[in-house]
Every structure is written in C-alpha cells, then in structure tokens.
Design an enzyme around this catalytic site. Structure first.
Site, PDB file in Angstrom:
ATOM      1  N   GLN A  11       0.828  -1.217   0.000  1.00 40.67           N
ATOM      2  CA  GLN A  11       0.000   0.000   0.000  1.00 40.67           C
ATOM      3  C   GLN A  11       0.863   1.269   0.000  1.00 40.67           C
ATOM      4  OE1 GLN A  11      -3.629   1.473   2.701  1.00 40.67           O
ATOM      5  NE2 GLN A  11      -1.722   1.584   3.845  1.00 40.67           N
ATOM      6  N   SER A 126       6.319   1.923  13.757  1.00 42.18           N
ATOM      7  CA  SER A 126       4.872   1.750  13.893  1.00 42.18           C
ATOM      8  C   SER A 126       4.373   2.108  15.286  1.00 42.18           C
ATOM      9  CB  SER A 126       4.553   0.280  13.614  1.00 42.18           C
ATOM     10  OG  SER A 126       3.276  -0.055  14.104  1.00 42.18           O
ATOM     11  N   GLU A 128       2.416   0.339  16.761  1.00 47.97           N
ATOM     12  CA  GLU A 128       2.381  -0.949  17.474  1.00 47.97           C
ATOM     13  C   GLU A 128       3.524  -1.026  18.486  1.00 47.97           C
ATOM     14  OE1 GLU A 128       0.898  -4.320  17.522  1.00 47.97           O
ATOM     15  OE2 GLU A 128      -0.790  -3.014  17.101  1.00 47.97           O
ATOM     16  N   TYR A 150       5.315  -8.802  15.909  1.00 46.17           N
ATOM     17  CA  TYR A 150       5.459  -7.697  14.945  1.00 46.17           C
ATOM     18  C   TYR A 150       5.953  -6.431  15.652  1.00 46.17           C
ATOM     19  CZ  TYR A 150       4.097  -3.768  11.987  1.00 46.17           C
ATOM     20  OH  TYR A 150       4.110  -2.588  11.269  1.00 46.17           O
ATOM     21  N   PRO A 280      -3.930 -12.895  20.912  1.00 49.53           N
ATOM     22  CA  PRO A 280      -3.483 -13.339  22.227  1.00 49.53           C
ATOM     23  C   PRO A 280      -3.185 -12.159  23.161  1.00 49.53           C
ATOM     24  CG  PRO A 280      -2.292 -14.500  20.499  1.00 49.53           C
ATOM     25  CD  PRO A 280      -3.110 -13.452  19.823  1.00 49.53           C
TER      26      PRO A 280
HETATM   27  P1  NAP Z   1       1.908  -3.860   3.054  1.00 44.34           P
HETATM   28  O1  NAP Z   1       0.848  -3.317   2.145  1.00 44.34           O
HETATM   29  O2  NAP Z   1       1.661  -5.130   3.799  1.00 44.34           O
HETATM   30  O3  NAP Z   1       3.236  -4.021   2.181  1.00 44.34           O
HETATM   31  C1  NAP Z   1       4.333  -4.748   2.674  1.00 44.34           C
HETATM   32  C2  NAP Z   1       5.405  -4.788   1.609  1.00 44.34           C
HETATM   33  O4  NAP Z   1       6.498  -5.546   2.135  1.00 44.34           O
HETATM   34  C3  NAP Z   1       4.966  -5.483   0.322  1.00 44.34           C
HETATM   35  O5  NAP Z   1       5.544  -4.810  -0.773  1.00 44.34           O
HETATM   36  C4  NAP Z   1       5.572  -6.871   0.466  1.00 44.34           C
HETATM   37  O6  NAP Z   1       5.881  -7.504  -0.753  1.00 44.34           O
HETATM   38  C5  NAP Z   1       6.863  -6.525   1.187  1.00 44.34           C
HETATM   39  N1  NAP Z   1       7.418  -7.707   1.847  1.00 44.34           N
HETATM   40  C6  NAP Z   1       6.866  -8.423   2.849  1.00 44.34           C
HETATM   41  N2  NAP Z   1       7.654  -9.463   3.173  1.00 44.34           N
HETATM   42  C7  NAP Z   1       8.717  -9.397   2.338  1.00 44.34           C
HETATM   43  C8  NAP Z   1       9.885 -10.190   2.160  1.00 44.34           C
HETATM   44  N3  NAP Z   1      10.111 -11.272   2.910  1.00 44.34           N
HETATM   45  N4  NAP Z   1      10.765  -9.825   1.211  1.00 44.34           N
HETATM   46  C9  NAP Z   1      10.544  -8.729   0.445  1.00 44.34           C
HETATM   47  N5  NAP Z   1       9.475  -7.946   0.555  1.00 44.34           N
HETATM   48  C10 NAP Z   1       8.568  -8.275   1.493  1.00 44.34           C
HETATM   49  O7  NAP Z   1       2.302  -2.778   4.144  1.00 44.34           O
HETATM   50  P2  NAP Z   1       2.037  -1.192   4.177  1.00 44.34           P
HETATM   51  O8  NAP Z   1       0.720  -0.953   4.846  1.00 44.34           O
HETATM   52  O9  NAP Z   1       2.316  -0.617   2.850  1.00 44.34           O
HETATM   53  O10 NAP Z   1       3.157  -0.735   5.212  1.00 44.34           O
HETATM   54  C11 NAP Z   1       4.470  -0.391   4.790  1.00 44.34           C
HETATM   55  C12 NAP Z   1       5.413  -0.461   5.977  1.00 44.34           C
HETATM   56  O11 NAP Z   1       4.972   0.428   6.985  1.00 44.34           O
HETATM   57  C13 NAP Z   1       5.517  -1.824   6.648  1.00 44.34           C
HETATM   58  O12 NAP Z   1       6.843  -1.973   7.112  1.00 44.34           O
HETATM   59  C14 NAP Z   1       4.567  -1.725   7.827  1.00 44.34           C
HETATM   60  O13 NAP Z   1       4.955  -2.623   8.843  1.00 44.34           O
HETATM   61  C15 NAP Z   1       4.765  -0.279   8.207  1.00 44.34           C
HETATM   62  N6  NAP Z   1       3.627   0.363   8.855  1.00 44.34           N
HETATM   63  C16 NAP Z   1       2.403   0.345   8.268  1.00 44.34           C
HETATM   64  C17 NAP Z   1       1.347   1.007   8.866  1.00 44.34           C
HETATM   65  C18 NAP Z   1      -0.022   1.013   8.255  1.00 44.34           C
HETATM   66  O14 NAP Z   1      -0.989   1.316   8.974  1.00 44.34           O
HETATM   67  N7  NAP Z   1      -0.179   0.741   6.970  1.00 44.34           N
HETATM   68  C19 NAP Z   1       1.554   1.711  10.076  1.00 44.34           C
HETATM   69  C20 NAP Z   1       2.829   1.717  10.628  1.00 44.34           C
HETATM   70  C21 NAP Z   1       3.870   1.060  10.008  1.00 44.34           C
HETATM   71  P3  NAP Z   1       4.881  -8.534  -1.486  1.00 44.34           P
HETATM   72  O15 NAP Z   1       3.901  -7.666  -2.214  1.00 44.34           O
HETATM   73  O16 NAP Z   1       5.763  -9.314  -2.366  1.00 44.34           O
HETATM   74  O17 NAP Z   1       4.233  -9.325  -0.383  1.00 44.34           O
HETATM   75  N1  GDD Z   2      -7.330  -7.708  10.988  1.00 44.81           N
HETATM   76  C1  GDD Z   2      -8.399  -7.797  11.776  1.00 44.81           C
HETATM   77  N2  GDD Z   2      -9.391  -8.675  11.464  1.00 44.81           N
HETATM   78  N3  GDD Z   2      -8.463  -7.012  12.877  1.00 44.81           N
HETATM   79  C2  GDD Z   2      -9.572  -7.087  13.639  1.00 44.81           C
HETATM   80  C3  GDD Z   2     -10.624  -7.952  13.357  1.00 44.81           C
HETATM   81  C4  GDD Z   2     -10.531  -8.801  12.225  1.00 44.81           C
HETATM   82  O1  GDD Z   2     -11.421  -9.595  11.911  1.00 44.81           O
HETATM   83  N4  GDD Z   2     -11.599  -7.777  14.303  1.00 44.81           N
HETATM   84  C5  GDD Z   2     -11.152  -6.827  15.139  1.00 44.81           C
HETATM   85  N5  GDD Z   2      -9.920  -6.415  14.757  1.00 44.81           N
HETATM   86  C6  GDD Z   2      -9.093  -5.434  15.464  1.00 44.81           C
HETATM   87  C7  GDD Z   2      -7.697  -5.949  15.812  1.00 44.81           C
HETATM   88  O2  GDD Z   2      -7.758  -6.787  16.965  1.00 44.81           O
HETATM   89  C8  GDD Z   2      -6.980  -4.633  16.051  1.00 44.81           C
HETATM   90  O3  GDD Z   2      -7.195  -4.195  17.361  1.00 44.81           O
HETATM   91  C9  GDD Z   2      -7.676  -3.648  15.094  1.00 44.81           C
HETATM   92  O4  GDD Z   2      -8.858  -4.317  14.637  1.00 44.81           O
HETATM   93  C10 GDD Z   2      -6.834  -3.260  13.884  1.00 44.81           C
HETATM   94  O5  GDD Z   2      -6.325  -4.433  13.291  1.00 44.81           O
HETATM   95  P1  GDD Z   2      -5.557  -4.373  11.870  1.00 44.81           P
HETATM   96  O6  GDD Z   2      -6.380  -3.639  10.882  1.00 44.81           O
HETATM   97  O7  GDD Z   2      -5.158  -5.759  11.536  1.00 44.81           O
HETATM   98  O8  GDD Z   2      -4.306  -3.412  12.142  1.00 44.81           O
HETATM   99  P2  GDD Z   2      -3.278  -3.343  13.360  1.00 44.81           P
HETATM  100  O9  GDD Z   2      -3.630  -2.121  14.161  1.00 44.81           O
HETATM  101  O10 GDD Z   2      -3.153  -4.620  14.072  1.00 44.81           O
HETATM  102  O11 GDD Z   2      -1.898  -3.099  12.583  1.00 44.81           O
HETATM  103  C11 GDD Z   2      -1.816  -2.139  11.531  1.00 44.81           C
HETATM  104  O12 GDD Z   2      -1.425  -0.888  12.056  1.00 44.81           O
HETATM  105  C12 GDD Z   2      -0.118  -0.882  12.640  1.00 44.81           C
HETATM  106  C13 GDD Z   2       0.129   0.539  13.164  1.00 44.81           C
HETATM  107  O13 GDD Z   2      -0.493   0.678  14.400  1.00 44.81           O
HETATM  108  C14 GDD Z   2      -0.821  -2.675  10.505  1.00 44.81           C
HETATM  109  O14 GDD Z   2      -0.856  -1.858   9.360  1.00 44.81           O
HETATM  110  C15 GDD Z   2       0.590  -2.685  11.055  1.00 44.81           C
HETATM  111  O15 GDD Z   2       1.519  -3.022  10.003  1.00 44.81           O
HETATM  112  C16 GDD Z   2       0.897  -1.276  11.569  1.00 44.81           C
HETATM  113  O16 GDD Z   2       2.194  -1.205  12.087  1.00 44.81           O
END
Ligand code: NAP
Ligand code: GDD
Length: 335
Positions: A11, A126, A128, A150, A280
C-alpha cells in the site's frame, strides 16, 4: 534524485512511488523474485507505474542479494517499507516475522553503510511499538511496550536505525506511523475487511461479517497523507524520529457503523463476533500526538476519518460492480 523503495508493491510503497515520481525522482523498487514471475497478481498496486519505475529482485532474507542491488546504483534515498506487516500473522509465525523484519532492516542498513553511507534511510516504524500504552496520546518520548512479535520486530528495527545514526553518522530516520488506510489496503486488515465485505453484502454476495474485538481503538489516517511525511523526514537537515498520526481515534465498531451506513445498512444486522479474530495480546487503544511532525516537517493530514471510510467503501463497491478484481476470492483469503 534516485530513490530505492523496499516494499514498493505494498500500500504505502505504491503511493510513495507515485509521490516521488511526481517530484521528478528516478524511482527504484526492491521486490521478491517470485513477484517478477507473477506480475499480474503481485503488481496490482503498481501496474500503472511499471513503465516509470525500475524493479530489482532481492530477498529481505539474503544479505548478498541486497548488497548486489545497492552496489549497482547510486541511491540518494532509501525508504525501507518492506516487512511482514500483519500483526495477527506475527502471532501465527513469530519466527519468520522476526527474521524478515529485523534481519531485513539490518541487512539494508549494513549494505548502505558499506556501499553508500551518504544515502538517506527511512525506517517504517509503527504505533504498534507503543503497544500497552504508557501515556495518552503517544508521542516520540512515550516508552515502548510492544504486544506482538510484529511490534517487537519494529522496536528492534527502530533501535537499529537509531544506532546506525549514532554509531556511523548515517542519515537514518524513523517514522512512528499510526494506522493508515486507503483503497489499496490489504484485505486482511480490519478496515479493508469491513469495506470489502460491506460491498459484497450490498451486491448480494455475502450476508455477514465476522470480526474479533470491536472495541479496539485506532488512530486512522490515509496512506497518501502519510507517505508525504516519510518524504519530508528525509529532507531535513538532521535525521530524527517523528510520530505521524491524525490525533483522532475511533473504535472498530465505529468504523463498521459508518461503513455500513454508507450503503444504507445497519452494521448490527450483519456483524458477528468470532473468537478466532481475537489476538493473544491486544493493543487496546492508540492515539498519536504528531505535534513534532506538524511543526518541524510542516506536515498535516488532509483526509478525515469519515472521508477515508467513504472512499474505501465506494472503491470496493465500484470494484465489485465493475468486477475489476476477484474481490470475493481476495476476501475469503483474508483473516
Ligand atoms: P503492506 O501493504 O503489507 O506491504 C508490505 C510490503 O512488504 C509489500 O511490498 C511486500 O511484498 C513486502 N514484503 C513483505 N515481506 C517481504 C519479504 N520477505 N521480502 C521482500 N518484501 C517483502 O504494508 P504497508 O501498509 O504498505 O506498510 C508499509 C510499511 O509500513 C511496513 O513496514 C509496515 O509494517 C509499516 N507500517 C504500516 C502502517 C499502516 O498502517 N499501513 C503503520 C505503521 C507502520 P509482497 O507484495 O511481495 O508481499
Ligand atoms: N485484521 C483484523 N481482522 N483485525 C480485527 C478484526 C478482524 O477480523 N476484528 C477486530 N480487529 C481489530 C484488531 O484486533 C486490532 O485491534 C484492530 O482491529 C486493527 O487491526 P488491523 O487492521 O489488523 O491493524 P493493526 O492495528 O493490528 O496493525 C496495523 O497498524 C499498525 C500501526 O499501528 C498494521 O498496518 C501494522 O503493520 C501497523 O504497524
């Protein structure tokens, strides 16, 4: 300017690539070899950019493959976004999450230090990392207390990044980004799981939505806004760490309420609680204070919570009605 984006197929990677291209950058992406072999499925978020970016195959698990890519190009900036980013999956397989996220970050930093120490480095930290929050709202000085493999892997990546900055003088910065979403969000994350299922229910292809903890509270922003902050962090005089957040927080229940209302439905008629989707250890409530990013970087978000929900629901409706993507298959794979 030449930038390398790891995780360009994700994304944030796709939006960041668009942003850097719009600024005149030469954009390179590091992708898995398997992705190059299956472009139709793996490059859905960047298919419209393929003629304007250069992709390089490497594995985050292999230092030599990363070293080879870095040795062939004189990158000015590196945005390290690649990671196993799904928290629930990190409970299912903590070992591979740790391996990819910690070693992958270490390999990137070590290769840059060896070959291109002047390249500026961004680490995708993050909210997290705050986990069991020690204060509200969370800011740069709030102590970390991660609650998942994570989260632990991101704290390690954050510490590695800071240590390369302090020990070797590299321009290495971390963004501590709170949840950010958008139409390109993966189907396993709760927001997209909700909006895609709402669209399927509206289209008569599903009749319920199974979720876990509805009371979890998140500070949700839009990915398009947040990639601008990543870019700004690497344009500063000195490297530093920044919280990026909207400062507004909502429960999963509120997200459901708004998403169903967008298509004229009441979420209480469709949402079922399934224990399988509980974690968990849960991160119950996140809300960020991004004062530093707003004052030092001059950053501010443009999307409100309700605009994000509306855009995601409308996009999923369009997809399902236009059949642009096999939404039903993607959703059934999502956890
Ligand atoms: P995403 O959509 O899940 O994208 C993850 C990317 O990492 C994809 O391009 C994936 O490639 C690549 N990747 C995963 N495992 C890999 C591996 N073993 N080798 C090479 N590439 C790998 O995540 P995002 O939402 O764009 O987030 C980008 C970054 O920001 C991540 O590090 C995430 O942890 C961090 N982050 C995200 C959020 C959020 O809310 N979105 C918030 C805080 C931090 P493939 O397409 O090949 O799987
Ligand atoms: N995925 C998911 N699926 N989450 C659920 C569900 C379900 O069916 N039901 C409730 N939830 C709750 C999770 O327990 C969590 O508290 C919240 O929804 C958000 O879950 P996710 O959307 O999976 O995101 P996240 O907050 O665990 O993690 C995302 O944000 C982080 C930054 O705070 C990811 O993008 C991480 O990569 C990122 O670092």
């Amino acid at each position: 300017m030449k930038a390398l984006i790891t995780g360009i197929t994700g994304q944030d990677g796709s939006y960041l690539a668009e942003h850097l291209l719009s600024l005149g950058y030469e954009v390179h992406g590091l992708v898995r070899r398997i992705a190059l072999e299956d472009p139709e499925r793996r490059f859905t978020r960047i298919s419209h950019l393929l003629d304007r970016i250069q992709l390089h195959a490497a594995s985050l698990e292999s230092y030599p493959s990363i070293f080879a890519v870095v040795s062939r190009h004189e990158f000015d900036e590196c945005y390290h976004l690649a990671a196993q980013s799904f928290v629930a999956e990190s409970f299912a397989d903590g070992f591979s999450t740790m391996n990819t996220n910690i070693n992958g970050t270490h390999y990137m930093l070590a290769a840059l230090r060896e070959l291109r120490p002047q390249c500026r480095f961004y680490f995708a930290g993050s909210s997290e990392m705050f986990g069991l929050v020690q204060e509200t709202p969370q800011r740069e000085t709030t102590p970390f207390h991660p609650r998942s493999p994570y989260g632990i892997s991101k704290v390690a990546g954050f510490d590695l990044t800071r240590n390369y900055r302090e020990a070797y003088g590299m321009f290495a910065a971390s963004g501590i980004l709170f949840n950010h979403e958008g139409p390109r969000r993966g189907f396993e994350f709760v927001t997209r799981k909700i909006t895609s299922t709402v669209a399927r229910i509206k289209a008569g292809q599903a009749n319920e939505l199974q979720l876990g903890n509805l009371e979890a509270r998140r500070d949700w922003g839009h990915s398009k806004d947040y990639v601008r902050a990543m870019y700004l962090m690497l344009q500063q005089e000195t490297p530093d760490d920044f919280v990026v957040a909207s400062g507004d927080s909502h429960t999963v229940r509120e997200f459901c309420e708004l998403a169903f209302a967008e298509v004229g439905l009441d979420y209480r008629d469709y949402v079922r609680i399934d224990e399988r989707f509980y974690r968990p250890a849960e991160v119950e409530a996140l809300i960020g204070d991004s004062t530093k990013a707003r004052t030092v970087l001059g950053w501010q978000p443009t999307y409100t919570f309700s605009e994000i929900v509306r855009e995601m629901v409308q996009n999923d409706l369009k997809m399902i009605l236009g059949q642009n993507q096999p939404l039903s298959e993607a959703v059934s794979e999502a956890r």
